[in-house]
Design a protein around this motif. Structure first.
Motif, PDB file in Angstrom:
ATOM      1  N   LEU A  10       5.647  -7.958   4.223  1.00 47.49           N
ATOM      2  CA  LEU A  10       4.632  -8.625   3.405  1.00 47.49           C
ATOM      3  C   LEU A  10       3.294  -8.803   4.116  1.00 47.49           C
ATOM      4  O   LEU A  10       2.233  -8.706   3.494  1.00 47.49           O
ATOM      5  CB  LEU A  10       5.147  -9.989   2.942  1.00 47.49           C
ATOM      6  CG  LEU A  10       6.306  -9.960   1.944  1.00 47.49           C
ATOM      7  CD1 LEU A  10       6.826 -11.364   1.705  1.00 47.49           C
ATOM      8  CD2 LEU A  10       5.874  -9.317   0.644  1.00 47.49           C
ATOM      9  N   LEU A  11       3.311  -9.063   5.418  1.00 46.54           N
ATOM     10  CA  LEU A  11       2.067  -9.364   6.132  1.00 46.54           C
ATOM     11  C   LEU A  11       1.409  -8.155   6.791  1.00 46.54           C
ATOM     12  O   LEU A  11       0.193  -8.162   7.012  1.00 46.54           O
ATOM     13  CB  LEU A  11       2.320 -10.445   7.190  1.00 46.54           C
ATOM     14  CG  LEU A  11       2.658 -11.837   6.672  1.00 46.54           C
ATOM     15  CD1 LEU A  11       2.861 -12.805   7.832  1.00 46.54           C
ATOM     16  CD2 LEU A  11       1.572 -12.355   5.747  1.00 46.54           C
ATOM     17  N   ARG A  12       2.176  -7.122   7.101  1.00 41.97           N
ATOM     18  CA  ARG A  12       1.612  -5.964   7.789  1.00 41.97           C
ATOM     19  C   ARG A  12       0.500  -5.278   6.991  1.00 41.97           C
ATOM     20  O   ARG A  12      -0.521  -4.896   7.560  1.00 41.97           O
ATOM     21  CB  ARG A  12       2.732  -4.981   8.108  1.00 41.97           C
ATOM     22  CG  ARG A  12       2.743  -4.321   9.442  1.00 41.97           C
ATOM     23  CD  ARG A  12       2.019  -5.038  10.483  1.00 41.97           C
ATOM     24  NE  ARG A  12       2.404  -4.576  11.806  1.00 41.97           N
ATOM     25  CZ  ARG A  12       1.799  -4.957  12.880  1.00 41.97           C
ATOM     26  NH1 ARG A  12       0.800  -5.792  12.825  1.00 41.97           N
ATOM     27  NH2 ARG A  12       2.178  -4.538  14.039  1.00 41.97           N
ATOM     28  N   PRO A  13       0.643  -5.108   5.652  1.00 44.39           N
ATOM     29  CA  PRO A  13      -0.440  -4.471   4.898  1.00 44.39           C
ATOM     30  C   PRO A  13      -1.764  -5.231   4.963  1.00 44.39           C
ATOM     31  O   PRO A  13      -2.821  -4.661   4.742  1.00 44.39           O
ATOM     32  CB  PRO A  13       0.092  -4.444   3.463  1.00 44.39           C
ATOM     33  CG  PRO A  13       1.567  -4.503   3.594  1.00 44.39           C
ATOM     34  CD  PRO A  13       1.828  -5.324   4.816  1.00 44.39           C
ATOM     35  N   PHE A  14      -1.709  -6.522   5.261  1.00 42.06           N
ATOM     36  CA  PHE A  14      -2.931  -7.319   5.362  1.00 42.06           C
ATOM     37  C   PHE A  14      -3.496  -7.332   6.777  1.00 42.06           C
ATOM     38  O   PHE A  14      -4.461  -8.039   7.057  1.00 42.06           O
ATOM     39  CB  PHE A  14      -2.654  -8.756   4.902  1.00 42.06           C
ATOM     40  CG  PHE A  14      -2.293  -8.841   3.451  1.00 42.06           C
ATOM     41  CD1 PHE A  14      -3.258  -8.705   2.464  1.00 42.06           C
ATOM     42  CD2 PHE A  14      -0.985  -9.039   3.064  1.00 42.06           C
ATOM     43  CE1 PHE A  14      -2.930  -8.771   1.128  1.00 42.06           C
ATOM     44  CE2 PHE A  14      -0.633  -9.115   1.726  1.00 42.06           C
ATOM     45  CZ  PHE A  14      -1.609  -8.972   0.755  1.00 42.06           C
ATOM     46  N   GLY A  15      -2.892  -6.577   7.676  1.00 42.81           N
ATOM     47  CA  GLY A  15      -3.394  -6.469   9.037  1.00 42.81           C
ATOM     48  C   GLY A  15      -3.069  -7.662   9.922  1.00 42.81           C
ATOM     49  O   GLY A  15      -3.771  -7.903  10.903  1.00 42.81           O
ATOM     50  N   ALA A  16      -2.010  -8.384   9.598  1.00 46.77           N
ATOM     51  CA  ALA A  16      -1.636  -9.550  10.406  1.00 46.77           C
ATOM     52  C   ALA A  16      -1.145  -9.088  11.775  1.00 46.77           C
ATOM     53  O   ALA A  16      -0.383  -8.127  11.882  1.00 46.77           O
ATOM     54  CB  ALA A  16      -0.542 -10.341   9.704  1.00 46.77           C
ATOM     55  N   GLN A  20       1.306 -13.470  14.705  1.00 45.86           N
ATOM     56  CA  GLN A  20       1.289 -14.233  13.457  1.00 45.86           C
ATOM     57  C   GLN A  20       2.554 -13.955  12.637  1.00 45.86           C
ATOM     58  O   GLN A  20       3.132 -14.865  12.051  1.00 45.86           O
ATOM     59  CB  GLN A  20       0.052 -13.890  12.643  1.00 45.86           C
ATOM     60  CG  GLN A  20      -0.089 -14.722  11.387  1.00 45.86           C
ATOM     61  CD  GLN A  20      -1.357 -14.393  10.620  1.00 45.86           C
ATOM     62  OE1 GLN A  20      -2.070 -13.455  10.964  1.00 45.86           O
ATOM     63  NE2 GLN A  20      -1.633 -15.159   9.600  1.00 45.86           N
ATOM     64  N   THR A  24       5.247 -16.851  11.711  1.00 46.04           N
ATOM     65  CA  THR A  24       5.541 -17.074  10.301  1.00 46.04           C
ATOM     66  C   THR A  24       7.031 -16.895  10.033  1.00 46.04           C
ATOM     67  O   THR A  24       7.627 -17.645   9.254  1.00 46.04           O
ATOM     68  CB  THR A  24       4.724 -16.123   9.413  1.00 46.04           C
ATOM     69  OG1 THR A  24       3.341 -16.299   9.707  1.00 46.04           O
ATOM     70  CG2 THR A  24       4.966 -16.385   7.950  1.00 46.04           C
TER      71      THR A  24
END
Length: 92
Positions: A10-16, A20, A24
């Motif tokens: 879920l977070l990788r596509p947003f560049g997290a 982080q 999370t």
């Protein structure tokens, strides 16, 4: 194993950053679904030899206590604390 995998997806596509994602994964809500399922089973009349709700509730409390106690350590370990930041900004 599943929680970190889902959080990563879920977070990788947003560049997290990885730190982080790890924090999370560690700090996610624990036990809410277990308590709801235990209540549902009891209300549905499932026969158990143990007091299912009390057992699940105690396990969730222990998990939350363990997780909550180690959360400041995990935040420091993953370099997610900014001493110059204003914590009130988080709640506005």
């Amino acid at each position: 194993i599943v929680r970190p995998a889902v959080v990563t997806l879920l977070l990788r596509p947003f560049g997290a950053p990885l730190s982080q994602i790890l924090l999370t994964s560690w700090a996610g809500l624990r036990g809410a679904a277990s308590i709801v399922f235990a209540i549902s089973a009891i209300l549905a009349g499932a026969e158990t030899t143990l007091n299912l709700f009390n057992l699940i509730f105690c396990m969730v409390l222990l998990s939350i206590t363990f997780q909550g106690t180690l959360l400041p350590w995990a935040a420091k370990k993953f370099a997610m604390i900014d001493p110059a930041a204003d914590v009130e900004k988080t709640f506005t």
